[in-house]
Write a protein that holds these residues in place. Structure first.
Motif: not given
Length: 189
Positions: A117, A121, A135-136
């Motif tokens: 993470f 990202y 999402t990360n």
């Protein structure tokens, strides 16, 4: 590239990470396996003071060994938060190969793995501001140390595990940048 506040104390860094975990990872159900270990307080938060990749690698190896030596009931997963090194995503992404090599060198492959993470990202072949990258995205660079056994058990309990990635992208697209900003978990666009 973002730079971390070198005056931020460990408690504030962990608090920001927990807020992100609660609102994004668990709150948006990006990882259906996270809630259980979070509720059971089996997540270890380690704030690294490393300012070089070499120092981070040393601490990563210590944490891999610690996780390997600790019963899962006590610590199932570790978040190694490193706000003072690898702020540049390209450098961070290259370090992931070093992290994977450390797992192998320590003969922990098949037992532990490292997930990633970062505030910036970016998946390959995406625009840096593409919402799917979020999402990360986390408030700080994080190396997430996971047990393979825990992943296997979680996958058994969630038979459509291979669909998680696509579901997460869909969740982020529905949320959009405005929705992300309202979560107030950083990083901001």
């Amino acid at each position: 590239m973002r730079t971390a506040n070198p005056n931020a104390d460990d408690e504030a860094i962990v608090a920001a990470t927990r807020r992100w975990l609660e609102k994004v990872v668990i709150g948006l159900n990006l990882c259906p396996f996270a809630k259980s270990v979070y509720v059971k307080e089996q997540v270890r938060y380690v704030v690294s003071s490393a300012t070089t990749p070499e120092a981070l690698l040393e601490q990563l190896m210590d944490e891999l060994q610690h996780l390997s030596d600790t019963p899962a009931e006590q610590t199932d997963t570790t978040l190694l938060i490193h706000p003072f090194v690898l702020q540049d995503f390209e450098d961070y992404n290259e370090f992931l190969d070093v992290a994977d090599a450390a797992v192998e060198d320590m003969q922990l492959d098949g037992e532990l793995q490292v997930a990633s993470f970062h505030p910036d990202y970016q998946f390959a072949d995406t625009d840096p501001n593409d919402i799917s990258n979020y999402t990360n995205r986390a408030p700080y660079p994080i190396l997430h140390l996971l047990r393979e056994d825990s992943i296997d058990r979680a996958v058994e309990a969630f038979p459509e595990a291979e669909e998680i990635f696509e579901k997460n992208i869909d969740t982020m697209e529905k949320l959009g940048h405005e929705g992300w900003d309202k979560l107030d978990v950083g990083p901001a666009r």
